[in-house]
Design a protein around this motif. Structure first.
Motif, PDB file in Angstrom:
ATOM      1  N   VAL A 144       0.869  -1.179   0.000  1.00 22.25           N
ATOM      2  CA  VAL A 144       0.000   0.000   0.000  1.00 22.25           C
ATOM      3  C   VAL A 144       0.907   1.230   0.000  1.00 22.25           C
ATOM      4  O   VAL A 144       1.939   1.246   0.681  1.00 22.25           O
ATOM      5  N   SER A 145       0.538   2.247  -0.734  1.00 26.78           N
ATOM      6  CA  SER A 145       1.430   3.391  -0.956  1.00 26.78           C
ATOM      7  C   SER A 145       1.892   4.065   0.329  1.00 26.78           C
ATOM      8  O   SER A 145       3.020   4.555   0.407  1.00 26.78           O
ATOM      9  N   THR A 146       1.041   4.092   1.353  1.00 23.16           N
ATOM     10  CA  THR A 146       1.399   4.790   2.593  1.00 23.16           C
ATOM     11  C   THR A 146       1.984   3.862   3.657  1.00 23.16           C
ATOM     12  O   THR A 146       2.365   4.328   4.732  1.00 23.16           O
ATOM     13  N   PHE A 147       2.052   2.568   3.368  1.00 24.20           N
ATOM     14  CA  PHE A 147       2.588   1.617   4.339  1.00 24.20           C
ATOM     15  C   PHE A 147       4.112   1.559   4.234  1.00 24.20           C
ATOM     16  O   PHE A 147       4.714   2.117   3.323  1.00 24.20           O
ATOM     17  N   ASP A 148       4.725   0.856   5.162  1.00 20.48           N
ATOM     18  CA  ASP A 148       6.186   0.761   5.189  1.00 20.48           C
ATOM     19  C   ASP A 148       6.742   0.132   3.912  1.00 20.48           C
ATOM     20  O   ASP A 148       7.761   0.584   3.382  1.00 20.48           O
ATOM     21  N   MET A 149       6.074  -0.909   3.428  1.00 28.00           N
ATOM     22  CA  MET A 149       6.534  -1.535   2.188  1.00 28.00           C
ATOM     23  C   MET A 149       6.412  -0.566   1.018  1.00 28.00           C
ATOM     24  O   MET A 149       7.275  -0.546   0.127  1.00 28.00           O
ATOM     25  N   GLY A 150       5.371   0.243   1.024  1.00 25.74           N
ATOM     26  CA  GLY A 150       5.212   1.253  -0.020  1.00 25.74           C
ATOM     27  C   GLY A 150       6.363   2.245  -0.024  1.00 25.74           C
ATOM     28  O   GLY A 150       6.858   2.644  -1.086  1.00 25.74           O
ATOM     29  N   LEU A 151       6.801   2.646   1.166  1.00 24.24           N
ATOM     30  CA  LEU A 151       7.940   3.562   1.271  1.00 24.24           C
ATOM     31  C   LEU A 151       9.217   2.911   0.746  1.00 24.24           C
ATOM     32  O   LEU A 151      10.024   3.562   0.072  1.00 24.24           O
ATOM     33  N   CYS A 152       9.394   1.635   1.057  1.00 27.89           N
ATOM     34  CA  CYS A 152      10.583   0.920   0.571  1.00 27.89           C
ATOM     35  C   CYS A 152      10.555   0.788  -0.948  1.00 27.89           C
ATOM     36  O   CYS A 152      11.590   0.932  -1.610  1.00 27.89           O
ATOM     37  N   ILE A 153       9.375   0.518  -1.500  1.00 30.12           N
ATOM     38  CA  ILE A 153       9.247   0.415  -2.956  1.00 30.12           C
ATOM     39  C   ILE A 153       9.514   1.765  -3.605  1.00 30.12           C
ATOM     40  O   ILE A 153      10.169   1.851  -4.652  1.00 30.12           O
ATOM     41  N   ALA A 154       9.021   2.834  -2.982  1.00 32.15           N
ATOM     42  CA  ALA A 154       9.272   4.184  -3.508  1.00 32.15           C
ATOM     43  C   ALA A 154      10.760   4.483  -3.546  1.00 32.15           C
ATOM     44  O   ALA A 154      11.243   5.197  -4.427  1.00 32.15           O
ATOM     45  N   ALA A 155      11.494   3.938  -2.581  1.00 31.93           N
ATOM     46  CA  ALA A 155      12.938   4.164  -2.528  1.00 31.93           C
ATOM     47  C   ALA A 155      13.672   3.383  -3.604  1.00 31.93           C
ATOM     48  O   ALA A 155      14.631   3.876  -4.202  1.00 31.93           O
ATOM     49  N   LYS A 156      13.214   2.174  -3.863  1.00 31.54           N
ATOM     50  CA  LYS A 156      13.923   1.302  -4.798  1.00 31.54           C
ATOM     51  C   LYS A 156      13.503   1.501  -6.247  1.00 31.54           C
ATOM     52  O   LYS A 156      14.325   1.399  -7.161  1.00 31.54           O
ATOM     53  N   SER A 157      12.217   1.761  -6.461  1.00 27.97           N
ATOM     54  CA  SER A 157      11.723   1.874  -7.833  1.00 27.97           C
ATOM     55  C   SER A 157      10.518   2.811  -7.895  1.00 27.97           C
ATOM     56  O   SER A 157       9.381   2.383  -7.672  1.00 27.97           O
ATOM     57  N   PRO A 158      10.750   4.083  -8.194  1.00 30.71           N
ATOM     58  CA  PRO A 158       9.638   5.041  -8.294  1.00 30.71           C
ATOM     59  C   PRO A 158       8.572   4.619  -9.296  1.00 30.71           C
ATOM     60  O   PRO A 158       7.384   4.878  -9.084  1.00 30.71           O
ATOM     61  N   SER A 159       8.976   3.968 -10.373  1.00 31.38           N
ATOM     62  CA  SER A 159       7.996   3.541 -11.378  1.00 31.38           C
ATOM     63  C   SER A 159       7.048   2.492 -10.799  1.00 31.38           C
ATOM     64  O   SER A 159       5.835   2.526 -11.053  1.00 31.38           O
ATOM     65  N   ARG A 160       7.589   1.569 -10.018  1.00 28.36           N
ATOM     66  CA  ARG A 160       6.735   0.570  -9.369  1.00 28.36           C
ATOM     67  C   ARG A 160       5.856   1.216  -8.307  1.00 28.36           C
ATOM     68  O   ARG A 160       4.726   0.778  -8.074  1.00 28.36           O
ATOM     69  N   TYR A 161       6.384   2.247  -7.663  1.00 26.48           N
ATOM     70  CA  TYR A 161       5.596   2.949  -6.653  1.00 26.48           C
ATOM     71  C   TYR A 161       4.360   3.585  -7.287  1.00 26.48           C
ATOM     72  O   TYR A 161       3.262   3.511  -6.733  1.00 26.48           O
ATOM     73  N   PHE A 162       4.532   4.180  -8.455  1.00 22.97           N
ATOM     74  CA  PHE A 162       3.386   4.777  -9.141  1.00 22.97           C
ATOM     75  C   PHE A 162       2.395   3.708  -9.585  1.00 22.97           C
ATOM     76  O   PHE A 162       1.184   3.943  -9.616  1.00 22.97           O
ATOM     77  N   SER A 163       2.900   2.525  -9.896  1.00 28.66           N
ATOM     78  CA  SER A 163       1.991   1.447 -10.300  1.00 28.66           C
ATOM     79  C   SER A 163       1.168   0.948  -9.113  1.00 28.66           C
ATOM     80  O   SER A 163      -0.006   0.603  -9.268  1.00 28.66           O
ATOM     81  N   ILE A 164       1.770   0.925  -7.909  1.00 29.36           N
ATOM     82  CA  ILE A 164       0.978   0.486  -6.749  1.00 29.36           C
ATOM     83  C   ILE A 164      -0.016   1.574  -6.336  1.00 29.36           C
ATOM     84  O   ILE A 164      -1.064   1.267  -5.768  1.00 29.36           O
ATOM     85  N   ILE A 165       0.314   2.834  -6.636  1.00 29.32           N
ATOM     86  CA  ILE A 165      -0.656   3.903  -6.383  1.00 29.32           C
ATOM     87  C   ILE A 165      -1.882   3.702  -7.273  1.00 29.32           C
ATOM     88  O   ILE A 165      -3.028   3.864  -6.834  1.00 29.32           O
ATOM     89  N   LYS A 166      -1.642   3.317  -8.529  1.00 30.30           N
ATOM     90  CA  LYS A 166      -2.752   3.075  -9.455  1.00 30.30           C
ATOM     91  C   LYS A 166      -3.621   1.909  -8.986  1.00 30.30           C
ATOM     92  O   LYS A 166      -4.833   1.901  -9.200  1.00 30.30           O
TER      93      LYS A 166
END
Length: 200
Positions: free
Chosen positions: A148-170
């Motif tokens: 989930v974008s606001t969860f801890d895993m979401g923050l880790c994904i945002a750090a490693k791959s911004p493109s994947r972070y935007f996909s989980i936001i979608k």
């Protein structure tokens, strides 16, 4: 009836404490990483009630598997995102470990996860609060593994791959629906209970 009421209140208190201990360290870290913030905004992190999510606390009380309300971060760089995500996981693990250690040291339960109904209400409340803190913290750890974008895993994904972070936001809505399904059917709670019984 007395035991049920004590358990209900203990679960509520434990859920609130775990939520605060999960989010407040992240907010402190965020302030230390963003020293140029407006001083008024820096002080906002001390309003501890803001970390208690109403729906999350309801799930904590009923299913012992909730989620906290994250502080509104401005995600500026990958390093900050990663540190915040890791901080969230570490704080939950430490709450779990501390609760388990206290339970073992105090020897509150005469046998595995059992209690004496003849004990006083205060003692029972303390026992159940510790037990629920351990259970809710480890379950919340698993909840935060969901992307989930606001969860801890979401923050880790945002750090490693911004493109994947935007996909989980979608796909945020679908992920949250799946999470609610898992929580309602107590799949994470059952796993957490199993881990807790192994340790205790």
């Amino acid at each position: 009836m007395r035991i049920q009421l004590i358990r209900l209140l203990a679960a509520f208190l434990a859920g609130c404490i775990v939520m605060i201990l999960h989010e407040f360290p992240k907010a402190l870290l965020y302030n230390s990483l963003n020293k140029k913030q407006d001083p008024k905004k820096k002080k906002n992190i001390y309003k501890l009630y803001q970390y208690i999510d109403p729906i999350g606390i309801l799930f904590c009380v009923t299913n012992q598997a909730g989620f906290s309300k994250p502080y509104m971060y401005r995600l500026k760089n990958r390093r900050s995102n990663l540190l915040l995500g890791i901080c969230g996981f570490v704080s939950l693990f430490l709450v779990f470990a501390a609760s388990v250690i206290i339970i073992k040291v105090q020897n509150n339960f005469s046998s595995l996860l059992e209690w004496n109904p003849g004990d006083g209400s205060i003692r029972l409340f303390f026992q159940f609060s510790l037990l629920y803190m351990a259970l809710i913290s480890i379950t919340m750890f698993f909840v935060n593994l969901f992307p989930v974008s606001t969860f801890d895993m979401g923050l880790c994904i945002a750090a490693k791959s911004p493109s994947r972070y935007f996909s989980i936001i979608k796909n945020d809505y679908l992920i949250k629906v799946l999470l609610i399904f898992v929580v309602i059917f107590q799949l994470l709670t059952d796993i957490s209970w199993y881990i807790l019984t192994l340790i205790l």
